[in-house]
Design a protein around this motif. Sequence first.
Motif, PDB file in Angstrom:
ATOM      1  N   HIS A  93      -3.690   2.502  -2.534  1.00 55.63           N
ATOM      2  CA  HIS A  93      -3.120   3.821  -2.354  1.00 55.63           C
ATOM      3  C   HIS A  93      -3.898   4.540  -1.269  1.00 55.63           C
ATOM      4  O   HIS A  93      -5.116   4.694  -1.357  1.00 55.63           O
ATOM      5  CB  HIS A  93      -3.173   4.621  -3.658  1.00 55.63           C
ATOM      6  N   LEU A  94      -3.165   4.957  -0.244  1.00 53.21           N
ATOM      7  CA  LEU A  94      -3.758   5.667   0.882  1.00 53.21           C
ATOM      8  C   LEU A  94      -3.174   7.071   0.900  1.00 53.21           C
ATOM      9  O   LEU A  94      -1.959   7.241   0.969  1.00 53.21           O
ATOM     10  CB  LEU A  94      -3.421   4.930   2.187  1.00 53.21           C
ATOM     11  N   HIS A  95      -4.025   8.068   0.813  1.00 55.25           N
ATOM     12  CA  HIS A  95      -3.522   9.437   0.840  1.00 55.25           C
ATOM     13  C   HIS A  95      -4.493  10.342   1.593  1.00 55.25           C
ATOM     14  O   HIS A  95      -5.665  10.010   1.790  1.00 55.25           O
ATOM     15  CB  HIS A  95      -3.277   9.971  -0.571  1.00 55.25           C
ATOM     16  N   VAL A  98       1.497   5.134   0.387  1.00 55.29           N
ATOM     17  CA  VAL A  98       0.913   6.209   1.188  1.00 55.29           C
ATOM     18  C   VAL A  98       1.512   7.528   0.729  1.00 55.29           C
ATOM     19  O   VAL A  98       2.712   7.634   0.481  1.00 55.29           O
ATOM     20  CB  VAL A  98       1.173   5.983   2.694  1.00 55.29           C
ATOM     21  N   THR A 147       0.848  -1.189   0.000  1.00 56.79           N
ATOM     22  CA  THR A 147       0.000   0.000   0.000  1.00 56.79           C
ATOM     23  C   THR A 147       0.887   1.244   0.000  1.00 56.79           C
ATOM     24  O   THR A 147       1.685   1.459   0.921  1.00 56.79           O
ATOM     25  CB  THR A 147      -0.928   0.018   1.229  1.00 56.79           C
ATOM     26  N   MET A 186      -0.407  13.042   7.244  1.00 56.62           N
ATOM     27  CA  MET A 186      -0.487  11.718   6.620  1.00 56.62           C
ATOM     28  C   MET A 186      -1.900  11.158   6.803  1.00 56.62           C
ATOM     29  O   MET A 186      -2.623  11.548   7.725  1.00 56.62           O
ATOM     30  CB  MET A 186       0.537  10.779   7.262  1.00 56.62           C
ATOM     31  N   THR A 219      -9.237  11.037   4.843  1.00 56.13           N
ATOM     32  CA  THR A 219      -8.354   9.974   4.361  1.00 56.13           C
ATOM     33  C   THR A 219      -9.038   9.263   3.199  1.00 56.13           C
ATOM     34  O   THR A 219     -10.189   8.820   3.311  1.00 56.13           O
ATOM     35  CB  THR A 219      -8.039   8.974   5.473  1.00 56.13           C
ATOM     36  N   ALA A 243      -3.857   5.666   9.283  1.00 56.40           N
ATOM     37  CA  ALA A 243      -3.525   4.291   8.916  1.00 56.40           C
ATOM     38  C   ALA A 243      -4.600   3.288   9.309  1.00 56.40           C
ATOM     39  O   ALA A 243      -4.683   2.196   8.741  1.00 56.40           O
ATOM     40  CB  ALA A 243      -2.194   3.899   9.561  1.00 56.40           C
ATOM     41  N   LEU A 302       2.198   7.019  10.847  1.00 58.98           N
ATOM     42  CA  LEU A 302       1.396   5.855  10.458  1.00 58.98           C
ATOM     43  C   LEU A 302       1.311   4.828  11.590  1.00 58.98           C
ATOM     44  O   LEU A 302       0.226   4.333  11.898  1.00 58.98           O
ATOM     45  CB  LEU A 302       2.007   5.229   9.200  1.00 58.98           C
ATOM     46  N   TYR A 322      -8.800   6.136   0.549  1.00 55.60           N
ATOM     47  CA  TYR A 322      -8.174   4.824   0.326  1.00 55.60           C
ATOM     48  C   TYR A 322      -8.689   4.294  -1.000  1.00 55.60           C
ATOM     49  O   TYR A 322      -9.874   4.008  -1.169  1.00 55.60           O
ATOM     50  CB  TYR A 322      -8.528   3.886   1.476  1.00 55.60           C
TER      51      TYR A 322
END
Length: 937
Positions: A683-685, A476, A474, A506, A672, A509, A775, A674
Amino acid sequence: MARNTGDRTDSLQDENNPRENSSTAPMLPEITLNNTPSVPIQRHGYQRMTSDDLIDPSPRYQSPDNTLDGDLGSQGLGILDAPTRSSGSISRKPIATKVNASPPTPSNPFFQKSQTVVTPENRTPEDRSPESRSPNTPNTPGSTSSRTPLSPPWQRYDAKYGTGREALKAVTEVDEESVSKGKMSSSFREDLLNTPDDFNGPQSFQKVPGHDDNDIDDENIRLLDGCPSNHNIHRHRTSWISISILFLSIYSTVFSGIYLVLALVAPRYGRKISSKGEDAINPSTASTLFALFAKTIELSFVSVFVAFLGQVLSRRSLMKTERGVSIAEMTMRNWVIQPGSMITHWQNVRYAGLSILGVITLTAALVAMLYTTASDALVSPNLKFGRTVSREMVGMVKMSYANVEQIGMDCQTPINAATDEYSGSTCLQIQHAGQAYHNAIAFLGTWAALKRTGGTSSSISERPPVPAMMYDNTTVTGSWVQTDYSNITVAYSKFGRVVNNVTLSMPHAGVFAAARHEDNEILQPDELGGTGQYVMRASVVSPSVNVLCANAMESELEPIIWAAFPSSNMTNSTKLAYNVTPPVDWKDRARWAVDKPFGNATALDDVFEWGEKYGRQKPIFPMYPAEYNSITNASWGSYGRDAYLLIKAPEKTTSNYTLCQLRSYLSPDCSTVYNVTGSTAGHLHSNCEDPTDKYSYIKSVPDAVAAPKLDWTNVADEWLLSLTLNNGIDTANASNARLLSQLVVAEPPWGSVKLSPVQPSIAEQMAALAGNTLLVSSMNAQYVHYWDYELTALEEAVPQRFNASIKSQQYASGFSQNWEASFYIVLFLVFATNVFCLIYFFVYSGLVTDFTEGANLFALAINSPHAKRLAGSCGAGPKREQMIINWHVRESAGHFYWRDGGGGITPQEFDVKQQERRTLKSQTSYNMLSNRRKSWL
């Protein structure tokens, strides 16, 4: 005296033939029909003959007035089967060309020779007219008249075959071997051809002069074939074929309707179609089943429509008041069954395609061809995105944000606390080092690529974001926030020194685990064969870190350097700032050395917000670091201080030191996102400070505030130690510290200070290294900005709800591309046509024989007389105007045949009292169907 072959042939010529009209033509004697029951001639085969020399071996039927009908020898296909006579059979009328018959004598039971014979040459108008006859005329059985002697051919026949039953027996035994092979012996055929016209055993049908091929009356049709239909042309709705067609029509209507509804509603099947689950259907199996049902709908639709088409055309052909059916219309069934025939036989479409029924058929053919394709595009389950759904989701919470003890316990290591009490922190430092270096290398790689292309902007909001990695699959991506405080030019003007201030947020998580929680019911890619995708927007807080670095002279840092304190006893040392190892208890001694609760005032208090004014303690470092080295204030976090790093840039860059402060908080200005694509990619942003983002946490909790989380300092201490950033106390010259020292922003000799467009600043690189700490600190932490439990770590994880939206791929019906929506027309037309056909079958009781079906059409055509209007079509088929000739199905005595709708006479009534029950039913059905007024199709 026997005649030669030429004479025998001449006797069969048409009356228009000069040879036949010559005076030398012999006069045939009168023959009589034996009234005793005749024995049918049993033959094993026949040889095809022309219409002019065909001899019908069957005896004529006689009407009650003992007259015979006209000869139809030239009509039909030239193949005539003799009907078996039975008691009570219907007698026939003699035709005008037949000779007068006299009663048989006992000496000759088969036929009796007479003195005279009436031929076309010597008969009078009275002989030709049935009305002129009377019971006393020679044509009446029992009457006598003067006739000429029997012609030589007849004598020859008597001499060879005998008379009466002996003749019949001889006929049945003629050339048995040749007959069994489908042939006739030459001698038998020769004698048969020379039989006179008035012979009432085997008869010859000769064309009546002036008689048109299409001018056929009902009685002649009966004489021509004499075979009533074995079955009724109308089948009741309870017959098996009616039930079968009705069942197919219902099936096609119901399932085509279901497919149309599925295409319109586009349902999402969720876990009902997935690669996992006990009750789930595998995607490949589901696709096969949908395709199978679509094919059965297509086949049943074609069968039902062809049956409907046959019923419409057949019923129209039976109606007397309708125009009939053309050959072009008979081929319309092929348009649906064999669509390619519309190209290879385009003339059929030309002549029949513009009618109402033709347009309906063309439409049915088109939609039948496209139905399977339309089903695949609109009904078959395919992976597709649904609409974005806002909902409340669940995530599991086990600790408060940045609980270092719980983080260490969750670190995966085979060394437990029983073996080493520092196993958790050891594992955590290894994790920090591995992921921090990985993220830093990726970040530097981005900058290296930018430098090759000419660099980027000096505005922090336009500079590359910080990358990170989770679970090795994943990616980030963080976001730069509070960019208004990151303008280094403005800060230099305000504080008179270089102040490098950046803030990184960030994504949370814990969203990764929440997306896989069973209560959220989100199908994962591995449940969809590894090809699924979904996008989740979570309205949760985002862990953030602020990195503030300021350049300061050595004298400005003395209040926070223990080696510079008078009580340190190190002030006279020549190695005050370099290569001096402070005593082990320097931390405790430094605390007591501070005169005030918040320490002595410094020139950096307003920059870092220290002192009593801000209520914050300042850090204390043991010594000044050497060039390319750094020192941290690790272990001071438990006293309410943030994490700090003191580093010395190379002299060629600047002579000043650089002090960096790191502090963390939970930002409410972000959401967030995902995005999962496939089973191995995600992809996590974070999406921050976006006024259009309705899933920003501040939109869900408007009164949320961003407060620093001091617990994160404990995590930062472990992180700083794992990166060897405190090795400057021994002047170890660590590589990480060396790299950071070269990213320090120096004071420009002239002009305004700004960030370098080809390399990151020290604050940006420190944020990239610290991104991993955010995270791990939020992985099992709360999704809100506060902690609502007494303990900072829970024994068992508890659910916590948060607002979110989900847009996911599932197996669903409906179109994926906009152009596929055009196939809705195909599904609708198939359903509408099925409904129309079903109503038609319900309205019309039962079915009639489909005369357009190949076998039925052949059987009807071969039992019909030929027509001059189709002349020349026997080889290559009908052409041009022959395609639009209208034809009717007519009935006589239970026999059905094609008749040209443009000519002919109305069929005469026939006495049905002695017909079999099946013939009566056929006539009744025909009368009912033929008397219908109109068919609009």
